[in-house]
Design an enzyme around this catalytic site. Structure first.
Site, PDB file in Angstrom:
ATOM      1  N   ASP A  84      -7.787  -4.987   8.644  1.00  0.00           N
ATOM      2  CA  ASP A  84      -7.378  -3.735   7.998  1.00  0.00           C
ATOM      3  C   ASP A  84      -7.228  -3.884   6.491  1.00  0.00           C
ATOM      4  O   ASP A  84      -6.480  -3.153   5.857  1.00  0.00           O
ATOM      5  CB  ASP A  84      -6.051  -3.233   8.618  1.00  0.00           C
ATOM      6  CG  ASP A  84      -4.922  -4.240   8.473  1.00  0.00           C
ATOM      7  OD1 ASP A  84      -5.174  -5.354   7.976  1.00  0.00           O
ATOM      8  OD2 ASP A  84      -3.781  -3.906   8.840  1.00  0.00           O
ATOM      9  N   GLU A 142       0.818  -1.207   0.000  1.00  0.00           N
ATOM     10  CA  GLU A 142       0.000   0.000   0.000  1.00  0.00           C
ATOM     11  C   GLU A 142       0.855   1.261   0.000  1.00  0.00           C
ATOM     12  O   GLU A 142       1.921   1.291   0.620  1.00  0.00           O
ATOM     13  CB  GLU A 142      -0.883   0.023   1.257  1.00  0.00           C
ATOM     14  CG  GLU A 142      -1.861  -1.124   1.298  1.00  0.00           C
ATOM     15  CD  GLU A 142      -2.463  -1.365   2.669  1.00  0.00           C
ATOM     16  OE1 GLU A 142      -3.610  -1.824   2.732  1.00  0.00           O
ATOM     17  OE2 GLU A 142      -1.780  -1.115   3.688  1.00  0.00           O
TER      18      GLU A 142
HETATM   19  P1  NAD Z   1       2.333 -10.638  13.612  1.00  0.00           P
HETATM   20  O1  NAD Z   1       2.219 -11.628  12.505  1.00  0.00           O
HETATM   21  O2  NAD Z   1       3.672 -10.291  14.136  1.00  0.00           O
HETATM   22  O3  NAD Z   1       1.427 -11.110  14.864  1.00  0.00           O
HETATM   23  C1  NAD Z   1       0.117 -11.577  14.725  1.00  0.00           C
HETATM   24  C2  NAD Z   1      -0.179 -12.547  15.867  1.00  0.00           C
HETATM   25  O4  NAD Z   1      -1.564 -12.924  15.790  1.00  0.00           O
HETATM   26  C3  NAD Z   1       0.633 -13.845  15.798  1.00  0.00           C
HETATM   27  O5  NAD Z   1       1.332 -14.037  17.023  1.00  0.00           O
HETATM   28  C4  NAD Z   1      -0.421 -14.923  15.553  1.00  0.00           C
HETATM   29  O6  NAD Z   1      -0.102 -16.171  16.166  1.00  0.00           O
HETATM   30  C5  NAD Z   1      -1.655 -14.284  16.173  1.00  0.00           C
HETATM   31  N1  NAD Z   1      -2.929 -14.821  15.704  1.00  0.00           N
HETATM   32  C6  NAD Z   1      -3.302 -15.145  14.437  1.00  0.00           C
HETATM   33  N2  NAD Z   1      -4.568 -15.615  14.431  1.00  0.00           N
HETATM   34  C7  NAD Z   1      -5.002 -15.570  15.715  1.00  0.00           C
HETATM   35  C8  NAD Z   1      -6.240 -15.901  16.352  1.00  0.00           C
HETATM   36  N3  NAD Z   1      -7.254 -16.413  15.658  1.00  0.00           N
HETATM   37  N4  NAD Z   1      -6.331 -15.717  17.691  1.00  0.00           N
HETATM   38  C9  NAD Z   1      -5.296 -15.225  18.411  1.00  0.00           C
HETATM   39  N5  NAD Z   1      -4.102 -14.898  17.874  1.00  0.00           N
HETATM   40  C10 NAD Z   1      -3.960 -15.067  16.535  1.00  0.00           C
HETATM   41  O7  NAD Z   1       1.596  -9.330  13.066  1.00  0.00           O
HETATM   42  P2  NAD Z   1       1.667  -7.841  13.662  1.00  0.00           P
HETATM   43  O8  NAD Z   1       2.729  -7.041  12.985  1.00  0.00           O
HETATM   44  O9  NAD Z   1       1.615  -7.888  15.142  1.00  0.00           O
HETATM   45  O10 NAD Z   1       0.278  -7.270  13.095  1.00  0.00           O
HETATM   46  C11 NAD Z   1      -0.936  -7.751  13.619  1.00  0.00           C
HETATM   47  C12 NAD Z   1      -2.087  -7.260  12.777  1.00  0.00           C
HETATM   48  O11 NAD Z   1      -2.229  -5.844  12.890  1.00  0.00           O
HETATM   49  C13 NAD Z   1      -1.918  -7.549  11.277  1.00  0.00           C
HETATM   50  O12 NAD Z   1      -3.153  -8.033  10.794  1.00  0.00           O
HETATM   51  C14 NAD Z   1      -1.587  -6.196  10.682  1.00  0.00           C
HETATM   52  O13 NAD Z   1      -1.985  -6.093   9.340  1.00  0.00           O
HETATM   53  C15 NAD Z   1      -2.376  -5.273  11.593  1.00  0.00           C
HETATM   54  N6  NAD Z   1      -1.884  -3.902  11.669  1.00  0.00           N
HETATM   55  C16 NAD Z   1      -2.816  -2.913  11.678  1.00  0.00           C
HETATM   56  C17 NAD Z   1      -2.411  -1.597  11.787  1.00  0.00           C
HETATM   57  C18 NAD Z   1      -3.436  -0.504  11.856  1.00  0.00           C
HETATM   58  O14 NAD Z   1      -3.102   0.656  11.797  1.00  0.00           O
HETATM   59  N7  NAD Z   1      -4.697  -0.834  12.051  1.00  0.00           N
HETATM   60  C19 NAD Z   1      -1.048  -1.273  11.846  1.00  0.00           C
HETATM   61  C20 NAD Z   1      -0.118  -2.312  11.872  1.00  0.00           C
HETATM   62  C21 NAD Z   1      -0.554  -3.638  11.779  1.00  0.00           C
END
Ligand code: NAD
Length: 351
Positions: A233, A62
């Site tokens: 997101d 993005e």
């Molecule tokens: P990451 O991959 O480091 O961590 C995600 C965690 O979620 C992992 O530990 C995984 O085991 C866990 N997980 C997956 N499915 C699960 C479930 N059903 N129940 C419980 N835990 C579960 O990713 P990250 O960098 O921490 O990002 C997390 C999310 O936040 C991503 O989807 C990312 O796109 C989103 N994000 C959003 C914003 C925003 O501004 N809204 C900004 C950054 C990241």
């Protein structure tokens, strides 16, 4: 002496970490939230557009542009939930600020760590206006790269000091406890998301899975809770059952983007939502009563990245924690770009 026109300040990952550690993570989060709050108060003067997303089977890339009329900024960011399986981050990013009057870049910066900080600062800023003011316990579901930043922002800005952690991978929760030990939290690692919600006044969902997931079902959500939904997101990537949305007052960043990417993609396109900036600016109410369920449907918007880059730019002017990047061609005579190449050739040692 005139500044060299070809040089752009560049904040590497190494310098970003030095800057954060020099300021202190919690102070950084508080000051960054202050910059975001200030930019939300002048929301209407920004150029705004939903981010430009290139989707693939594995994830999304993005571009997130905005401008306040004097400075232009954009972030490049990816989201690839399966990346962690081969040792890569789910989310990586870098960003640029530029001078609107001449188009020249003012700053190039790493934004992988900065995104985690700005996302957490925005979440906690929203909670300052939307969560019950007495909230001290947060369920944190999804304990990956973003998790500790979320926890620390909620501690610094909202006063959260009890965390109820849940991740499908218990080692992620253990990592969180290890990283946050000694920083003022009580922890409980829970076996299910439902268990994590017991006694929590705030729930943060920050999981990564490229599908319509149901991290929270309607029966898990009691009256009065604040939901900070961060992980949904992208189109086809959500975390909450739609019934929860219908019981909540929903707050979003920029509706044209959130309706495509957020939890509310599950609702009709005209479903009423409140823009968070209006609450911050005092133009719309935040939390009104104790029984109300508030939902911040976070997707991440360009103005937050702009605020973060603006904050970093101020801090590096003070600390000098940057490198000088030879990014722009700067011929002696602006129209003689080819001549610059010829002079470089002439200056090369004979083979
Ligand atoms: P990451 O991959 O480091 O961590 C995600 C965690 O979620 C992992 O530990 C995984 O085991 C866990 N997980 C997956 N499915 C699960 C479930 N059903 N129940 C419980 N835990 C579960 O990713 P990250 O960098 O921490 O990002 C997390 C999310 O936040 C991503 O989807 C990312 O796109 C989103 N994000 C959003 C914003 C925003 O501004 N809204 C900004 C950054 C990241």
């Amino acid at each position: 002496m005139l500044p060299k026109l070809n040089i752009v300040p560049f904040v590497s990952v190494d310098n970003m970490m030095k800057l954060i550690l020099a300021i202190g993570v919690e102070r950084f989060l508080i000051e960054l939230a202050g910059f975001i709050e200030a930019d939300f108060r002048r929301w209407e003067l920004f150029d705004k557009t939903p981010r430009v997303a290139s989707h693939s089977k594995e994830g999304v890339i993005e571009l997130m542009p905005t401008s306040d009329g004097a400075v232009y900024g954009f972030k490049y960011v990816n989201g690839h939930p399966k990346n962690t399986r081969d040792g890569r981050q789910t989310v990586t990013a870098f960003g640029v600020l530029a001078n609107v009057s001449n188009g020249y870049p003012l700053l190039l910066s790493e934004m992988t760590i900065l995104t985690a900080l700005r996302t957490a600062a925005t979440s906690a800023l929203a909670a300052k206006y939307l969560a019950p003011s007495s909230a001290r316990t947060m369920a944190l579901i999804g304990n990956g790269a973003q998790a500790e930043f979320q926890a620390l922002a909620f501690k610094a800005l909202v006063g959260v000091n009890r965390l109820r952690l849940y991740d499908i991978d218990r080692s992620a929760s253990l990592k969180c406890v290890r990283n946050l030990a000694g920083l003022g939290f009580d922890f409980e690692i829970c076996a299910t998301a439902e268990e994590a919600l017991v006694g929590a006044e705030i729930v943060t969902t920050v999981t990564a899975d490229k599908r319509y997931a149901t991290i929270l079902t309607d029966n898990m959500v009691g009256a009065g809770i604040h939901i900070n939904a961060v992980g949904g997101d992208s189109p086809g990537k959500t975390e909450l059952h739609a019934d929860i949305l219908r019981r909540s007052d929903i707050f979003v960043e920029y509706p044209p983007q959130t309706r495509i990417e957020g939890e509310i993609q599950q609702l009709p396109p005209d479903y009423p939502v409140t823009e968070l900036w209006q609450v911050v600016a005092g133009e719309a109410p935040g939390r009104r009563d104790a029984g109300q369920i508030t939902l911040f449907d976070s997707v991440g918007f360009a103005i937050e990245d702009f605020s973060a880059l603006r904050y970093v730019r101020e801090q590096i002017e003070r600390t000098r924690l940057y490198d000088e990047l030879d990014l722009l061609a700067d011929p002696d005579e602006p129209r003689d770009l080819f001549g610059m190449l010829l002079r470089a050739q002439a200056a090369q040692p004979a083979a």
